[in-house]
Design an enzyme around this catalytic site. Structure first.
Site, PDB file in Angstrom:
ATOM      1  N   HIS A 180       0.831  -1.216   0.000  1.00  0.00           N
ATOM      2  CA  HIS A 180       0.000   0.000   0.000  1.00  0.00           C
ATOM      3  C   HIS A 180       0.859   1.256   0.000  1.00  0.00           C
ATOM      4  O   HIS A 180       0.409   2.322   0.433  1.00  0.00           O
ATOM      5  CB  HIS A 180      -0.920   0.077   1.246  1.00  0.00           C
ATOM      6  CG  HIS A 180      -1.917  -1.033   1.355  1.00  0.00           C
ATOM      7  ND1 HIS A 180      -2.206  -1.650   2.554  1.00  0.00           N
ATOM      8  CD2 HIS A 180      -2.694  -1.626   0.421  1.00  0.00           C
ATOM      9  CE1 HIS A 180      -3.125  -2.579   2.355  1.00  0.00           C
ATOM     10  NE2 HIS A 180      -3.441  -2.586   1.079  1.00  0.00           N
ATOM     11  N   GLY A 333     -11.338   2.979   6.889  1.00  0.00           N
ATOM     12  CA  GLY A 333     -10.773   4.190   7.477  1.00  0.00           C
ATOM     13  C   GLY A 333     -11.549   5.443   7.105  1.00  0.00           C
ATOM     14  O   GLY A 333     -11.733   6.347   7.919  1.00  0.00           O
ATOM     15  N   GLU A 384      -4.583   6.411  -5.085  1.00  0.00           N
ATOM     16  CA  GLU A 384      -3.360   5.789  -5.597  1.00  0.00           C
ATOM     17  C   GLU A 384      -3.146   6.095  -7.074  1.00  0.00           C
ATOM     18  O   GLU A 384      -2.024   6.285  -7.526  1.00  0.00           O
ATOM     19  CB  GLU A 384      -3.418   4.281  -5.355  1.00  0.00           C
ATOM     20  CG  GLU A 384      -3.386   3.947  -3.866  1.00  0.00           C
ATOM     21  CD  GLU A 384      -3.750   2.506  -3.561  1.00  0.00           C
ATOM     22  OE1 GLU A 384      -2.843   1.662  -3.598  1.00  0.00           O
ATOM     23  OE2 GLU A 384      -4.916   2.228  -3.275  1.00  0.00           O
TER      24      GLU A 384
END
Lengths: 403, 291
Positions: A180, A333, A384
């Protein structure tokens, strides 16, 4: 400058097309069930209707060809022809010890990615296939690889070496790599912007809590430790993965249950974590729902999950000798106020204090700490693809200067 | 040609095992047997095997459903016409196998390769019953197929290089190790293991030791996962007897003569795991009941 970002899995291709002059998404989508007669393409151009197509797509080249066709489609598309794409950024899971940053893809780079297949047998092969297919369909433009492992290459030896016979590191490069990375990098940079301070004077703990979950200690902008290790199995409790456990359990259970390597591997990767404990769900939303109905095992799963996050945050605050900000990102999250509240409740000693109202935020960037709290807590949706696009742009610009 | 679908003729132990494994590796499978009742049994067998693997955490519920969904059960031999390779897994009966090869030769495209899972019969002879002897090969899988890594790839007299290459690729795609063997009764694995099993039965018959002791000695002494008598039970004592008689006839060598105790158990209907009783006792799921 238009940059195309590709993320190829074993049976899927996800993509985004960026206009990097203003960092906007022109179109995004995904192809799923590659290899089957009923493969699906979902495509959404900004400001246009979403498109769904079902057809037989047997391999990645066909999949990418279909994506390029829909991107240039007069009705659903956003560009006139493929020639408008200036460069392609590829997500690659494992770069081993070869890559500490994104790179222009050359034959040597491909060979190095290939040599990391052993370390990521499920991910690197489709990543490579995607690169090959995209290079065939879009020749003559730069292709760039961005690695999940690269951001963590700054970890010191004391963080990445395991206390097992050193020869195993020498022979097989058994060490912590972390994953990640692109996400941890993005949210830590963004956090510094939100706080209005340079990243190199901050101590940030980033919690990427998705179906896979990892946490990183980022000191002065550099990853100094992270919870995923040699494989994405270590660390936090995940949807179906165990995270940390006593390695002694493995041979014990193998002997008791007469399990082979494949079985024990699948047990830890697919049958553990939230699903293993709760028996009902691997998805935190469902766990919270079952818990609200009084399911004791779902409560256990929630408790074990959040407790593990608390322990890691405590450990990383110690590892950095302090912490300025904690960031929550990815599915859980960004979207679970309950997880964030439970985690932060146990971090008061560090100077964490949540604003309960602000903490209700879902999927949006926000500072959710109470006024005057010593440690800021932020929710930052990860991106990302944008990081990959930025890296690609940067590499392309350097190339052009070189010309 | 590219293989997408595997045709399997015969829904017994080997056919089921191969169907389950090929589907697990992503192939579509059509499995043929004579009657709906036999097919129902085959399906139940595959479901049970997948269930056991799921209980041992090897696969998930979703994976189990995907695997089962890839397997088509049919009592119409013509349904193998869409397969890229056909594997025959019926009992070791030469005439029956020849009949099947003759039939599928009429049904399947000229390019399709036929494989036999025979452990003892002649591939050359089976091939002679078709108009494509160069496309006929032996693929000897071992039981249980999902677990055993070995496949003996057996060339008949006329098997072409291209067919061997295709068979090797197919075996590799199933995550198995192939060893090439020229046609000879029992190939490698059966030729070497049957005399060992036979000798174990003689030792038992002569009262040298109990069945438990014989198997324990071989398991611990030679690092075998299973002892020879349990192996016999798992092969099926009737199948074992037929195979050994075949080897005895082909080689004419006394070392292959089946032990009289084997004949006695077969006559008595104690056929091993499939009847719950052979040299040892087994539960419905095929697990050994330890006394």
């Amino acid at each position: 400058m238009k940059i195309f970002v590709l993320n190829c899995g074993s049976s899927s291709v996800k993509y985004q097309l960026f206009e990097m002059d203003n960092e906007t998404v022109l179109a995004k989508g995904r192809v799923e069930r590659i290899g089957m007669d009923s493969a699906t393409l979902t495509h959404k151009a900004t400001g246009k209707e979403e498109v769904h197509q079902t057809s037989s797509i047997l391999e990645h080249t066909t999949a990418i060809r279909k994506v390029l066709a829909v991107l240039t489609d007069p009705k659903h598309g956003v560009i006139k022809n493929v020639g408008e794409i200036a460069a392609v950024g590829h997500r690659v899971v494992h770069g081993g010890e070869f890559f500490s940053d994104s790179v222009l893809i050359t034959d040597e780079v491909k060979a190095a990615i290939k040599s990391c297949i052993d370390l990521a047998p499920l991910h690197n092969p489709p990543n490579l296939i995607g690169i090959q297919a995209a290079q065939e369909l879009m020749p003559g433009i730069p292709h760039v690889a961005a690695f999940d492992t690269a951001f963590h290459s700054t970890m010191p030896r004391r963080a990445f070496l395991y206390a097992i016979p050193y020869v195993l590191y020498r022979r097989y490069r058994v060490r912590r790599y972390g994953f990640h990375g692109t996400s941890h990098k993005y949210v830590s940079r963004r956090a510094a912007e939100v706080l209005g301070r340079p990243v190199d004077e901050l101590k940030i703990i980033t919690c990427h809590l998705g179906n896979g979950a990892s946490i990183a200690a980022i000191k002065g902008g550099q990853s100094i430790d992270t919870s995923m290790g040699f494989t994405p199995l270590e660390g936090l409790v995940m949807g179906t993965r165990s995270g940390d456990l006593d390695p002694g359990i493995i041979p014990y259970v193998m002997a008791k249950e007469e399990l082979g390597m494949g079985e024990v591997n699948a047990m830890l990767n697919k049958h553990s974590g939230l699903i293993g404990i709760s028996g009902v769900a691997s998805d935190m939303r469902e766990i919270e729902e079952e818990m609200s109905k009084g399911d004791a095992k779902a409560k256990d799963a929630f408790d074990i999950f959040t407790y593990r996050v608390v322990k890691y945050i405590g450990a990383y605050a110690a590892a950095m000798n302090g912490v300025d900000a904690i960031v929550f990102t990815a599915g859980v999250g960004e979207n679970s106020p309950a997880v964030r509240a439970t985690v932060c409740e146990n971090l008061k000693f560090l100077g964490v204090k949540l604003d309960p109202e602000k903490n209700e935020v879902r999927g949006k960037e926000a500072d959710i700490s109470a006024p005057g709290a010593r440690v800021r807590v932020l929710v930052i949706p990860t991106n990302e693809e944008l990081v990959i696009a930025r890296d690609t742009k940067e590499i392309v610009e350097k190339l052009n200067i070189g010309d | 040609m590219d293989i997408k679908k595997v045709g399997i003729v015969g829904g017994g132990t080997m056919g089921r095992g191969l169907a389950e494994h090929a589907a697990d590796k992503g192939y579509d499978v059509v499995i043929i047997d004579k009657s709906p009742a036999l097919l129902h049994e085959a399906r139940a067998g595959i479901e049970l095997s997948l269930q056991k693997r799921q209980e041992k955490w090897a696969i998930t519920e979703a994976e189990k459903r995907v695997i089962l969904g890839r397997i088509q059960f049919s009592d119409t031999l013509a349904d193998v016409s869409t397969a890229g390779i056909v594997v025959e897994t019926v009992t070791e009966d030469l005439d029956l196998k020849k009949e099947i090869f003759r039939s599928i030769d009429q049904i399947c495209d000229r390019r399709v390769v036929f494989a036999s899972n025979t452990s003892t019969l002649s591939i050359t002879e089976l091939a002679a019953s078709t108009y494509r002897p160069e496309k006929v090969i032996g693929l000897h899988f071992l039981n249980p197929v999902p677990k055993m890594k070995l496949v003996e790839i057996v060339r008949g007299l006329k098997t072409s290089e291209e067919t061997v290459r295709l068979a090797k690729d197919f075996v590799a795609s199933l995550d198995k190790t192939g060893v090439e063997v020229y046609e000879s009764p029992g190939f490698i694995s059966s030729r070497l293991i049957f005399p060992l099993i036979n000798e174990a039965m003689y030792a038992l018959m002569e009262g040298v030791a109990t069945a438990e002791s014989i198997d324990t000695a071989m398991k611990l002494g030679y690092d075998m996962a299973r002892g020879p008598l349990e192996m016999a039970d798992r092969i099926g004592l009737d199948s074992l007897l037929i195979a050994m008689e075949r080897l005895w006839r082909d080689y004419g060598d006394l070392k292959y003569r089946p032990c009289p105790l084997l004949r006695k158990l077969v006559r008595g209907g104690n056929l091993g795991v499939k009847t719950g009783q052979g040299f040892f006792k087994y539960d419905k799921e095929g697990d050994l009941i330890r006394s």
